[in-house]
Every structure is written in structure tokens, then in C-alpha cells.
Design a protein around this motif. Sequence first.
Motif, PDB file in Angstrom:
ATOM      1  N   MET A  58      43.804  41.903  44.531  1.00  0.00           N
ATOM      2  CA  MET A  58      44.150  41.667  43.372  1.00  0.00           C
ATOM      3  C   MET A  58      43.062  40.360  43.092  1.00  0.00           C
ATOM      4  O   MET A  58      42.549  40.259  41.976  1.00  0.00           O
ATOM      5  N   SER A 100      40.492  39.562  44.370  1.00  0.00           N
ATOM      6  CA  SER A 100      38.817  39.784  44.207  1.00  0.00           C
ATOM      7  C   SER A 100      38.719  40.560  42.773  1.00  0.00           C
ATOM      8  O   SER A 100      37.526  40.469  42.321  1.00  0.00           O
ATOM      9  N   TYR A 101      39.839  41.238  42.357  1.00  0.00           N
ATOM     10  CA  TYR A 101      39.632  41.613  40.771  1.00  0.00           C
ATOM     11  C   TYR A 101      39.568  40.573  39.653  1.00  0.00           C
ATOM     12  O   TYR A 101      39.417  40.899  38.544  1.00  0.00           O
ATOM     13  N   TRP A 110      36.420  40.407  37.905  1.00  0.00           N
ATOM     14  CA  TRP A 110      36.154  41.482  36.828  1.00  0.00           C
ATOM     15  C   TRP A 110      37.164  41.167  35.489  1.00  0.00           C
ATOM     16  O   TRP A 110      36.725  41.398  34.259  1.00  0.00           O
ATOM     17  N   ARG A 147      35.511  38.737  33.451  1.00  0.00           N
ATOM     18  CA  ARG A 147      34.340  39.463  32.674  1.00  0.00           C
ATOM     19  C   ARG A 147      34.716  40.253  31.439  1.00  0.00           C
ATOM     20  O   ARG A 147      34.178  40.189  30.335  1.00  0.00           O
ATOM     21  N   ASP A 148      35.846  40.883  31.629  1.00  0.00           N
ATOM     22  CA  ASP A 148      36.499  41.809  30.473  1.00  0.00           C
ATOM     23  C   ASP A 148      37.001  40.881  29.467  1.00  0.00           C
ATOM     24  O   ASP A 148      36.773  41.089  28.115  1.00  0.00           O
ATOM     25  N   GLU A 153      35.292  41.315  26.075  1.00  0.00           N
ATOM     26  CA  GLU A 153      36.148  41.970  24.963  1.00  0.00           C
ATOM     27  C   GLU A 153      36.513  41.009  23.992  1.00  0.00           C
ATOM     28  O   GLU A 153      36.904  41.363  22.720  1.00  0.00           O
ATOM     29  N   ARG A 179      34.412  48.086  40.697  1.00  0.00           N
ATOM     30  CA  ARG A 179      35.795  47.766  40.235  1.00  0.00           C
ATOM     31  C   ARG A 179      36.816  48.577  41.008  1.00  0.00           C
ATOM     32  O   ARG A 179      37.809  47.862  41.339  1.00  0.00           O
ATOM     33  N   VAL A 200      37.404  47.738  44.452  1.00  0.00           N
ATOM     34  CA  VAL A 200      38.328  46.623  44.871  1.00  0.00           C
ATOM     35  C   VAL A 200      39.868  46.918  44.532  1.00  0.00           C
ATOM     36  O   VAL A 200      40.542  46.588  45.245  1.00  0.00           O
ATOM     37  N   LEU A 201      39.956  47.818  43.504  1.00  0.00           N
ATOM     38  CA  LEU A 201      41.298  48.220  43.184  1.00  0.00           C
ATOM     39  C   LEU A 201      41.871  48.933  44.395  1.00  0.00           C
ATOM     40  O   LEU A 201      42.980  49.139  44.627  1.00  0.00           O
TER      41      LEU A 201
END
Lengths: 245, 309
Positions: free
Chosen positions: A7, A9-10, A13, A16-17, A21, B100, B103-104
Motif C-alpha cells: 500500500m 507504493s500506492y 497513485w 496523483r488521483d 480529481e 496501479r 501494485v495493488l
Amino acid sequence: MMRRARMWSYLAWQSRDFVVERGAPLLIVATLMTFPIIMTLRDLGDAASPMQAAISARYGIVQLFAEFSLICVLIGINGVVSSDRVKGYYRFLFAKPVSIPRYYAQAYVVNGVGLVFTALAVLGAIYALGYPVFPARVLLMVVLVYLSLGGLGFFYSTLARFDWVLMGATWGLAQVLRAVYPAHESRAGRVLDVILPPFHQLREVAVQLARGEPAESRTLVWLLAWGISGLVLGLLILRRRPLAT
Amino acid sequence: MIAFDSVSKTYTSLFRPPVRAVEEFTLTIGRGEIMGLAGPNGAGKSTLISLLLGYLPPTTGRVTIADSAPRPYIERHGIGYLSELITLNPQWTLEGALERLAVLAGLPATTARERVEAVIDELGIGEHRGKKLKALSKGNLQRLGLAQALLRNEEVLILDEPTHGLDPVWTQRFRDLVQRLRSPERTMLIASHNLDELERLCDRVAIIDRGRLQRVVDTRGAASRDVAASYHLTVAAGSELVADAFPAARSIGDGRFEIEGGDAAALNRRLADFLARGGQITALIPAHSGLEAQFREAVRSSGEPSRAE
């Protein structure tokens, strides 16, 4: 084979969202709200002594952030969970070895940090274009509003599609009940004063924090308790309640 | 590996009467087995898959994967899942979506990039890697859906209408892919309306209708069976003789008849009889597979049209 998602590493992302958004609405609100202040502060140097000008600038920035932080938090927390549910994105995301509460807890943190960076950018713009003061304490306002109001927003987002409507309704209902049953007039009023979210005091406490004045600790704790309880309840709901309806 | 034990699911709503989507559904899918799930629209297939993913709780009964409730299993091990609708953020690019999801999926950073490239190659979507998902065709979205399900060598694969939107070439490639994925360690559930596909790919097919399991058909070896349940016979001459040779024949127009199959010896005897009487055959094509016949019978016997998906 056991292999959970990384998680951390996420995080990139999710950040970025946040930018993609929520960046545009935040930018629009920041520009609309900050532009008049910047124009006012540009002329301040000519009209007052440096000390008076700095005091006035700080005052103006605190007043700006009293409103700006509220709107920012509404934009930052809106649909944090409900959007994925409504659009069905959860179906692919959570077929992976991902803990649903962990995913959204991380999104909550990312959005909060994103709002602080947004506030920093606004302060930087005022410093560069308006008047060279940098009252960093106003960031505490954003943090307080996010932790209190954002926690409740997170909770509503785990429950329903129109989380921002529920937040508004809660706020409005609390205001109406406080007006109808004042705390100093009846027992019901005193009970309601304890039960209802103390968001009517949010602005006052936030401004105190921003000015470096001692905030009333009971109210501060009560505000944070509402927000953190909302976050924890939301996470429990995500743990217990299935995502599909 | 996967077990549905007397599972029922009723949808309730404040303003509408309750809808029973699944009723007393019991089915066990063994490790290494490929199970098909067939049923008419609204039979309860999607509800069953949502129950299996832990996205819905059963009203009664129990769903388990490797003796564990679905969510704990998935959060520990993950599963490969292709949804009927590709519900991913349309603003994401194809490559970004796969990165993505890699990764998940818990892929180590060192292999994630490699796996993304591998599935992009395998599904032939390299030329679309930079496109936003909203710009992809249905077929390419479907291939993306398949690609993300294959990012990791999952022990459980759930594919909901996997060939929906795929052209014939990719439909065949998908079938080859499933055969390559077959392994004693991997359990697969494929929900599809395409009975021919299920018959070719699956070991068994569960037929459901109106939320109930109607029957489970063993399809192992079905692809190599010679005799279909019925055939379409096209004749160039001797239409009037067909009824003599095939008493149960049904005319479907233009010199075409539906005749019974099932028994190779009897079929050949009747065909020989028809030819001996002077008839001329131009085509003999299987009309319904064994599974299709079972499906029709199961759905017919379960009664009126179903109510909820």
C-alpha cells in the motif's frame, strides 16, 4: 501464496488521483478567494507602516483561511469512498489483496496532506504576489477543519452516495436545534449542546489556533473527537459492511 | 476450494418488495477445476459472483474460498477477477491502470513492470498503452480486464462473461489462454452465456435459473464427442421422404429439418435409409450441443422467466 498489496507504493497513485480529481476545483476556489486578498495586500505597503501592514496582512489571511479551509475540506473529502462505490471501481481494486479500510484510511491521509500543500501554495502565492508575510499557523486551521469536519465526511462517505448533502444537513440541523433549544435555557438544550457536533465553534477555535491564541481545550478536544470518531466509525463500517448494494 | 453452502440472497428495499436473487444454492468447486456458470439473464450469476468476492453478504448460508470467508481470503491472497463491465476510472491510461493494479496485486517492484509488459504483450494491447480507458473500444477494454486478472499467478480466477465484446480471433485466443492456465493448483469459475464456450473450456457447468441451481453438467470430454443431441439436415432432394426416415424431424424451412441425434448408430441407420429412398443430403450440422440441450431443459423446467440478477 500470501502476498499482500504494497500500500505504501500506492501512495504515489493516490496522490496523483488527488491532484487530478480535486486539483481543478481547489485551484478555482483558491484563485477566486485569494485574488481579492492579494490585490488588497499589494496596496497595503503604501498605506500603512510596515508593522501595521504586517498585522493587517496576517489578519486578512486568517479571515481568508477561516472560509477557505472549510470549502477546501468539503472538496477534499467529498466522495472519498462513495465515489468508488457508485461507479463500481471497487470491483477491480478489491479483488486484489488489499484491505479495504487500509486503502481508504490511506486515501484520507493523502487528501489531508494534499489540502495542507494546497494551503501552503496559497500562502506562498500571497507571500510572493501580495504582501511578504507567511503566517504558517493558518495551516493548523486546515488541519483542524480536516480532522473534525473531514472525519465526519469520511463517515458519511462510507454510508451514502450524497455524503456532502449529509454533512450539510448535519451542520444545518445542529444549528437549528441549537437555536431552538439554547443550552442556557433548558435541560434539553444542555444535553443537545453536548451531543450535537460543535461545528458552530469550529471557526472560532480555528481562528484562535491561527492567531496563536490559547484555544478552549474542551471545545478543541470535542471537535477532534467528533472527527476522529467519524473516521474510526467509517473504517469499522468498511471492515464490516460489504461494498455492493 | 470454493464452496457455496445453502446460500440465499434476498435484496431488500424500503420502497420495493424483496427480491430473492439466489435461493438455497449449494455447489463445491474443487482445486484445479474449471467450473462454468450458465443461466439466462437475471438468473443470479452476478449475485453469486459478488457473494464470492465478498462484495455482498449472503442472507443465509455460507460462501468460502479455501475454507475461509471470501474477504479474508482475498485480502491475504488476492484473486484474478474479470468483471462483466470494466468499471475502471475512464481517465486512467491503459498502462497506468495495469501499473496501479500490479501494485495493488502485491507484485514486487522488480517484477511489476515486467508483468505489466508481459500481459500487455499477451493480450495484444501494446498499441493502446497510452490511451485513456474512455477512448478504448469494448473489445480492448475487455482485453485490459483480462490482462489485469492475469497480472499475478492467482490460484483462483473468476471470469464473468470473458469473451463479451471480443472478436472471433481473440475469442479463440482466450480459449487457448484458459487451456494454458489450467493447472492442478488453479481453480477457475467462468460465467458466460456462450454455452459452446463453456462446454469446450469447463470440466463442469452449473446451470442456474431463478436463483436456483438447476443442474450440474459434466462436460469433460464434451469437445471430442462425436454425436450432438440434434442436427440441422439440409436436403437437395427428397424433402417428402425425411419424415419417413426421421419420424421426429421438424421442418425449419428451405429444405432444412431439425432431426434427433444422440445415438450414432441410429443416426447413421436413418441417414442410410433416407439416402436409399432417393434423398440427397447437402449438409448435416449439429444444432444443439449436449450442454445446450440440458440448458434448455433445465430452464424450461424451472418455470417462468427469472426476476433478478
